[in-house]
Design a protein around this motif. Structure first.
Motif, PDB file in Angstrom:
ATOM      1  N   PRO A   9      30.852  38.801  45.892  1.00 47.36           N
ATOM      2  CA  PRO A   9      30.949  39.836  46.923  1.00 47.36           C
ATOM      3  C   PRO A   9      31.939  40.927  46.549  1.00 47.36           C
ATOM      4  CG  PRO A   9      31.143  37.644  47.868  1.00 47.36           C
ATOM      5  CD  PRO A   9      31.231  37.474  46.393  1.00 47.36           C
ATOM      6  N   GLY A  10      31.604  42.142  46.905  1.00 45.88           N
ATOM      7  CA  GLY A  10      32.492  43.262  46.642  1.00 45.88           C
ATOM      8  C   GLY A  10      33.479  43.522  47.770  1.00 45.88           C
ATOM      9  N   LEU A  11      33.238  42.890  48.912  1.00 45.29           N
ATOM     10  CA  LEU A  11      34.101  43.092  50.080  1.00 45.29           C
ATOM     11  C   LEU A  11      34.426  41.737  50.698  1.00 45.29           C
ATOM     12  CD1 LEU A  11      35.431  45.092  52.077  1.00 45.29           C
ATOM     13  CD2 LEU A  11      33.264  45.039  53.354  1.00 45.29           C
ATOM     14  N   VAL A  12      35.706  41.484  50.897  1.00 39.43           N
ATOM     15  CA  VAL A  12      36.171  40.233  51.496  1.00 39.43           C
ATOM     16  C   VAL A  12      37.145  40.585  52.621  1.00 39.43           C
ATOM     17  CG1 VAL A  12      37.285  38.008  51.063  1.00 39.43           C
ATOM     18  CG2 VAL A  12      35.959  39.099  49.245  1.00 39.43           C
ATOM     19  N   LYS A  13      37.052  39.860  53.709  1.00 37.13           N
ATOM     20  CA  LYS A  13      37.955  40.113  54.831  1.00 37.13           C
ATOM     21  C   LYS A  13      39.301  39.420  54.611  1.00 37.13           C
ATOM     22  CE  LYS A  13      34.226  40.514  58.239  1.00 37.13           C
ATOM     23  NZ  LYS A  13      34.305  41.983  58.244  1.00 37.13           N
ATOM     24  N   PRO A  14      40.360  40.006  55.142  1.00 36.47           N
ATOM     25  CA  PRO A  14      41.672  39.364  55.044  1.00 36.47           C
ATOM     26  C   PRO A  14      41.645  37.946  55.590  1.00 36.47           C
ATOM     27  CG  PRO A  14      41.887  41.607  55.840  1.00 36.47           C
ATOM     28  CD  PRO A  14      40.422  41.324  55.792  1.00 36.47           C
ATOM     29  N   SER A  15      42.402  37.083  54.943  1.00 36.02           N
ATOM     30  CA  SER A  15      42.558  35.657  55.250  1.00 36.02           C
ATOM     31  C   SER A  15      41.398  34.805  54.731  1.00 36.02           C
ATOM     32  CB  SER A  15      42.742  35.386  56.748  1.00 36.02           C
ATOM     33  OG  SER A  15      41.508  35.407  57.442  1.00 36.02           O
ATOM     34  N   GLN A  16      40.317  35.432  54.264  1.00 36.63           N
ATOM     35  CA  GLN A  16      39.199  34.666  53.728  1.00 36.63           C
ATOM     36  C   GLN A  16      39.441  34.313  52.251  1.00 36.63           C
ATOM     37  OE1 GLN A  16      35.574  36.853  54.590  1.00 36.63           O
ATOM     38  NE2 GLN A  16      35.498  36.019  56.669  1.00 36.63           N
ATOM     39  N   THR A  17      38.480  33.599  51.668  1.00 37.76           N
ATOM     40  CA  THR A  17      38.560  33.195  50.274  1.00 37.76           C
ATOM     41  C   THR A  17      37.645  34.056  49.415  1.00 37.76           C
ATOM     42  OG1 THR A  17      39.162  30.909  50.790  1.00 37.76           O
ATOM     43  CG2 THR A  17      38.175  31.310  48.629  1.00 37.76           C
ATOM     44  N   LEU A  18      38.226  34.626  48.385  1.00 38.55           N
ATOM     45  CA  LEU A  18      37.476  35.407  47.400  1.00 38.55           C
ATOM     46  C   LEU A  18      36.863  34.436  46.389  1.00 38.55           C
ATOM     47  CD1 LEU A  18      39.044  38.426  45.468  1.00 38.55           C
ATOM     48  CD2 LEU A  18      37.832  36.621  44.269  1.00 38.55           C
ATOM     49  N   VAL A  87      43.311  35.795  51.201  1.00 35.10           N
ATOM     50  CA  VAL A  87      43.477  37.109  50.574  1.00 35.10           C
ATOM     51  C   VAL A  87      44.042  38.131  51.563  1.00 35.10           C
ATOM     52  CG1 VAL A  87      41.696  36.695  48.840  1.00 35.10           C
ATOM     53  CG2 VAL A  87      41.086  37.785  51.022  1.00 35.10           C
ATOM     54  N   THR A  88      44.719  39.113  51.003  1.00 33.11           N
ATOM     55  CA  THR A  88      45.256  40.248  51.742  1.00 33.11           C
ATOM     56  C   THR A  88      44.804  41.521  51.034  1.00 33.11           C
ATOM     57  OG1 THR A  88      47.306  40.527  50.498  1.00 33.11           O
ATOM     58  CG2 THR A  88      47.299  38.844  52.236  1.00 33.11           C
ATOM     59  N   PRO A  89      45.019  42.686  51.634  1.00 28.74           N
ATOM     60  CA  PRO A  89      44.650  43.932  50.947  1.00 28.74           C
ATOM     61  C   PRO A  89      45.312  44.083  49.577  1.00 28.74           C
ATOM     62  CG  PRO A  89      44.972  44.363  53.283  1.00 28.74           C
ATOM     63  CD  PRO A  89      45.377  42.926  53.056  1.00 28.74           C
ATOM     64  N   GLU A  90      46.445  43.422  49.366  1.00 30.26           N
ATOM     65  CA  GLU A  90      47.106  43.488  48.055  1.00 30.26           C
ATOM     66  C   GLU A  90      46.299  42.785  46.963  1.00 30.26           C
ATOM     67  OE1 GLU A  90      49.399  45.057  50.840  1.00 30.26           O
ATOM     68  OE2 GLU A  90      48.844  42.927  50.976  1.00 30.26           O
ATOM     69  N   ASP A  91      45.308  42.021  47.333  1.00 29.39           N
ATOM     70  CA  ASP A  91      44.425  41.370  46.350  1.00 29.39           C
ATOM     71  C   ASP A  91      43.260  42.272  45.943  1.00 29.39           C
ATOM     72  OD1 ASP A  91      45.108  38.455  48.188  1.00 29.39           O
ATOM     73  OD2 ASP A  91      45.735  38.761  46.111  1.00 29.39           O
ATOM     74  N   THR A  92      43.181  43.467  46.515  1.00 25.78           N
ATOM     75  CA  THR A  92      42.157  44.426  46.102  1.00 25.78           C
ATOM     76  C   THR A  92      42.374  44.814  44.645  1.00 25.78           C
ATOM     77  OG1 THR A  92      41.839  45.313  48.332  1.00 25.78           O
ATOM     78  CG2 THR A  92      41.266  46.754  46.480  1.00 25.78           C
ATOM     79  N   ALA A  93      41.310  44.684  43.843  1.00 25.00           N
ATOM     80  CA  ALA A  93      41.444  44.926  42.407  1.00 25.00           C
ATOM     81  C   ALA A  93      40.068  44.879  41.754  1.00 25.00           C
ATOM     82  CB  ALA A  93      42.340  43.863  41.760  1.00 25.00           C
ATOM     83  N   VAL A  94      40.025  45.309  40.507  1.00 24.92           N
ATOM     84  CA  VAL A  94      38.880  45.006  39.662  1.00 24.92           C
ATOM     85  C   VAL A  94      39.176  43.661  39.005  1.00 24.92           C
ATOM     86  CG1 VAL A  94      37.457  45.706  37.713  1.00 24.92           C
ATOM     87  CG2 VAL A  94      38.404  47.445  39.255  1.00 24.92           C
ATOM     88  N   TYR A  95      38.255  42.737  39.167  1.00 23.46           N
ATOM     89  CA  TYR A  95      38.422  41.387  38.634  1.00 23.46           C
ATOM     90  C   TYR A  95      37.554  41.222  37.389  1.00 23.46           C
ATOM     91  CZ  TYR A  95      41.093  39.904  42.691  1.00 23.46           C
ATOM     92  OH  TYR A  95      42.083  39.774  43.650  1.00 23.46           O
ATOM     93  N   TYR A  96      38.168  40.698  36.342  1.00 27.37           N
ATOM     94  CA  TYR A  96      37.489  40.501  35.068  1.00 27.37           C
ATOM     95  C   TYR A  96      37.502  39.032  34.683  1.00 27.37           C
ATOM     96  CZ  TYR A  96      38.525  45.517  34.402  1.00 27.37           C
ATOM     97  OH  TYR A  96      38.626  46.882  34.546  1.00 27.37           O
TER      98      TYR A  96
END
Length: 124
Positions: A9-18, A87-96
């Motif tokens: 997923p490209g969008l995850v809500k805060p407190s959820q699991t990426l 997760v929090t907004p600070e976990d927003t990133a490009v993941y490789y």
């Protein structure tokens, strides 16, 4: 030639699991000498090693993320996965996902072979 492809997923809500999956082709995650890693790069920041799984299934995590991170694999599909909880907004990133030299801690990232990356945004 090995190829790595991230999906999830490209969008995850805060407190959820990426949750992200890396599909590897052109090489086996159970016979290659390398460690199979996750790396992320937040906006306007440098890349950060998250963790890795070895060919034997051992896992290694960044101390700063260890409490929220789990890396696993599905050898039948030649895939490995990342789960990052709370997760929090600070976990927003490009993941490789990446193939890195074997090391129990953070490798030299320029020694890794990276996938193309996938953007993950944490937002309500």
């Amino acid at each position: 030639q090995v190829q790595l492809q991230e999906s999830g997923p490209g969008l995850v809500k805060p407190s959820q699991t990426l949750s992200l999956t890396c599909t590897v082709s052109g090489g086996s995650i159970t016979t290659s000498y390398y460690y199979w890693s996750w790396i992320r790069q937040p906006p306007e920041k440098g890349p950060e090693w998250i963790g890795a799984i070895s060919l034997g299934g051992g896992t290694y995590y960044s101390p700063s993320l260890k409490s929220r991170t789990s890396i696993s694999r599905d050898t039948s599909k030649n895939q490995f996965t990342l789960q990052l909880s709370s997760v929090t907004p600070e976990d927003t990133a490009v993941y490789y996902c990446a193939r890195c030299p074997p090391k129990s801690g953070s490798p030299r990232l320029h020694d890794c072979y990276w996938g193309q990356g996938t953007q993950v945004t944490v937002s309500s």
